[in-house]
Design a protein around this motif. Structure first.
Motif, PDB file in Angstrom:
ATOM      1  N   LEU A   1       0.829  -1.202   0.000  1.00 13.93           N
ATOM      2  CA  LEU A   1       0.000   0.000   0.000  1.00 13.93           C
ATOM      3  C   LEU A   1       0.865   1.254   0.000  1.00 13.93           C
ATOM      4  CD1 LEU A   1      -2.851  -0.984   2.517  1.00 13.93           C
ATOM      5  CD2 LEU A   1      -2.981  -0.877   0.024  1.00 13.93           C
TER       6      LEU A   1
ATOM      7  N   THR B   1      -0.451   4.877  -0.967  1.00 13.61           N
ATOM      8  CA  THR B   1      -1.511   4.942   0.036  1.00 13.61           C
ATOM      9  C   THR B   1      -0.883   5.113   1.407  1.00 13.61           C
ATOM     10  OG1 THR B   1      -2.843   3.451  -1.319  1.00 13.61           O
ATOM     11  CG2 THR B   1      -3.570   3.796   0.932  1.00 13.61           C
ATOM     12  N   TYR B   2      -0.682   6.358   1.804  1.00 16.78           N
ATOM     13  CA  TYR B   2      -0.173   6.646   3.143  1.00 16.78           C
ATOM     14  C   TYR B   2      -0.759   7.972   3.598  1.00 16.78           C
ATOM     15  CZ  TYR B   2       3.205   8.961   0.071  1.00 16.78           C
ATOM     16  OH  TYR B   2       3.777   9.689  -0.917  1.00 16.78           O
TER      17      TYR B   2
ATOM     18  N   LYS C   1      -7.516   7.283   4.588  1.00 16.02           N
ATOM     19  CA  LYS C   1      -7.699   6.512   3.363  1.00 16.02           C
ATOM     20  C   LYS C   1      -8.148   5.103   3.714  1.00 16.02           C
ATOM     21  CE  LYS C   1      -4.198   9.138   0.833  1.00 16.02           C
ATOM     22  NZ  LYS C   1      -2.921   9.075   0.073  1.00 16.02           N
TER      23      LYS C   1
ATOM     24  N   THR D   1      -6.118   3.877   6.916  1.00 18.75           N
ATOM     25  CA  THR D   1      -4.864   4.494   7.324  1.00 18.75           C
ATOM     26  C   THR D   1      -5.138   5.571   8.377  1.00 18.75           C
ATOM     27  OG1 THR D   1      -4.962   6.144   5.559  1.00 18.75           O
ATOM     28  CG2 THR D   1      -3.843   4.071   5.066  1.00 18.75           C
TER      29      THR D   1
ATOM     30  N   TYR E   1      -1.509   1.360   9.518  1.00 15.24           N
ATOM     31  CA  TYR E   1      -2.435   0.637   8.642  1.00 15.24           C
ATOM     32  C   TYR E   1      -3.210  -0.355   9.485  1.00 15.24           C
ATOM     33  CZ  TYR E   1       0.327   2.477   4.741  1.00 15.24           C
ATOM     34  OH  TYR E   1       0.966   3.296   3.853  1.00 15.24           O
TER      35      TYR E   1
END
Length: 452
Positions: A155, A160-161, A165, A176, A185
């Motif tokens: 991710l 995706t960080y 999210k 997140t 996560y």
């Protein structure tokens, strides 16, 4: 014709029911998915709001009775300890639901004190550089620390960080959380929920298909009863046309014979000419009506054979050149050679004759007929100009194929037609499983396109 009408009735009914059923089943499945997704989000938010662990929502009540103290003070003292939220095993105390989430929200999403025991999740915290800082797999047995780190790193690599999210990866839904510059996560196992959704979808599809089959059988059965009055009326109409044509033929033959005798005895005059002309018109009308009646019958068998379509078009069109010259019109014939076709040659020749005769009646000056191939299809095009009084509009003119339709009724007396010639052409094309259409580009010309 009646079989086609029945098939259309059944098709329209089934399509309508299918659309409604798809809308209902689709709405139910979408609502089920949204509800399940919201429940998963609520669990993720609850875990995120508790620092990465599922809070202990159980309520314990303990009544303690101190018999020794009761005997010393000659009284009874009851002590009750109530805790709404108990410290979870991870060590996080004073747990509260996330901001904006009430007890009613928990109940609506099916979150109860037992949820902490059936919720399977793990968390991975990555630094701002993407390095693993912490892994917690204590609430799931099927995921190792290495696998958990791989999920989080994948991710992170996809961008995706940061906080806020969420999405799905394999059988997990993740969220997140921004935690002091690092990204935590949270992966929630939703295999059971996804399996339930899939099973519900397949069950609804299967039940819907079974229901459509039952409805189809019922509609097909009852459509025969619904269309029975139409069938009886149609049969009476065909019988009337056939009987009437036979009854009319006899007096027409007698009138024609008597007129011929009068011409032999007294010579031809304008009255006998008019009589013979009207007899010919009525004879043509009855023949076309009988022809249409027969073509409508699906049991009518055409004399199918392979023949030269190029020769058939040329042979039929050539005699019309003399007619065109006599009326000061121009007929252009463009026929590709070597085109063959399997069909009823007599009917195809009659089709060409009908279209050219129609063009001769309504053309202002120019007429053309073209035969060519397009792939496996044979395309016959008849084009002619029309005068303004013909009342032809731009666009499709398929209404011309309706029986007795006349764009300009005043042309009846001028052309001598009845408005059924194009209907006969349409019936011939349909009997050969072909297509015929009419189109006007500018309102001053019209083109008939036949695809065989």
């Amino acid at each position: 014709m009646l079989k086609k009408l029945r098939r259309k009735f059944v098709a329209i009914a089934m399509i309508s029911i299918s659309i409604v059923l798809i809308a209902i089943v689709g709405t139910i499945n979408i609502a089920n998915y949204i509800s399940t997704n919201n429940s998963l989000d609520a669990r993720l938010e609850l875990i995120a709001g508790n620092g990465g662990t599922f809070p202990d929502l159980s309520v314990k009540e303990q009544d303690m009775l101190d018999d020794t103290r009761e005997s010393q003070v000659s009284g009874t003292e009851e002590s009750t300890e109530k805790t709404a939220l108990q410290e979870p095993p991870s060590g996080t105390g004073n747990v509260k639901p996330p901001e904006g989430m009430r007890q009613e929200d928990l109940n609506r999403h099916g979150i109860s004190p037992e949820s902490q025991f059936d919720t399977r999740y793990f968390t991975v915290t990555l630094s701002s550089a993407g390095d693993v800082e912490k892994i917690d797999t204590g609430k799931i047995a099927t995921i190792s620390s290495k696998t958990a780190a791989e999920y989080a790193s994948e991710l992170w690599t996809d961008g995706t960080y940061g906080g806020g999210k969420s999405g799905f990866t394999d059988n997990f839904k993740y969220m997140t959380v921004d935690k002091d510059g690092s990204t935590m996560y949270i992966f929630l196992n939703c295999q059971r929920e996804l399996s339930t959704i899939k099973a519900y979808i397949w069950a609804s599809i299967g039940i819907s298909m079974l229901g459509l089959i039952v409805v189809f059988l019922m509609i097909y059965f009852f459509s025969g009863k619904i269309l029975k009055p139409v069938s009886e009326s149609y049969e009476k109409q065909k019988r009337f046309i056939t009987d009437a044509s036979h009854e009319i033929k006899t007096p027409l033959t007698i009138i024609d014979a008597n007129t011929e005798v009068i011409e032999m005895m007294e010579g031809e005059n304008e009255w006998t000419k008019s009589t013979r002309k009207q007899v010919a018109r009525l004879t043509s009308l009855t023949e076309k009506l009988v022809f249409l009646s027969r073509m409508d019958e699906e049991s009518t068998k055409l004399m199918m054979s392979e023949f030269s379509l190029s020769d058939a078009v040329l042979d039929t069109a050539e005699p019309f050149k003399a007619v065109a010259q006599a009326k000061y019109k121009k007929l252009e014939i463009n026929v590709d050679e070597g085109i063959s076709y399997v069909g009823d040659e007599k009917n195809i020749r009659q089709l060409i004759s009908i279209l050219l005769d129609n063009a001769m009646k309504y053309s202002e000056s120019s007429i053309s007929i073209t035969l060519k191939t397009s792939g496996r299809n044979r395309m016959i095009t008849v084009w002619n100009t029309v005068d303004e009084s013909a009342n032809i509009k731009k666009g499709r003119q398929d209404i011309l194929f309706e029986r007795f339709y006349r764009a300009d009724p005043s042309h009846n007396s001028k052309t001598g037609g009845f408005g059924i010639g194009l209907s006969a052409a349409y019936a011939i094309v349909r009997a050969h499983k072909g297509r015929i259409s009419a189109w006007s580009e500018d309102g001053r010309s019209i083109e008939f396109m036949i695809v065989l």
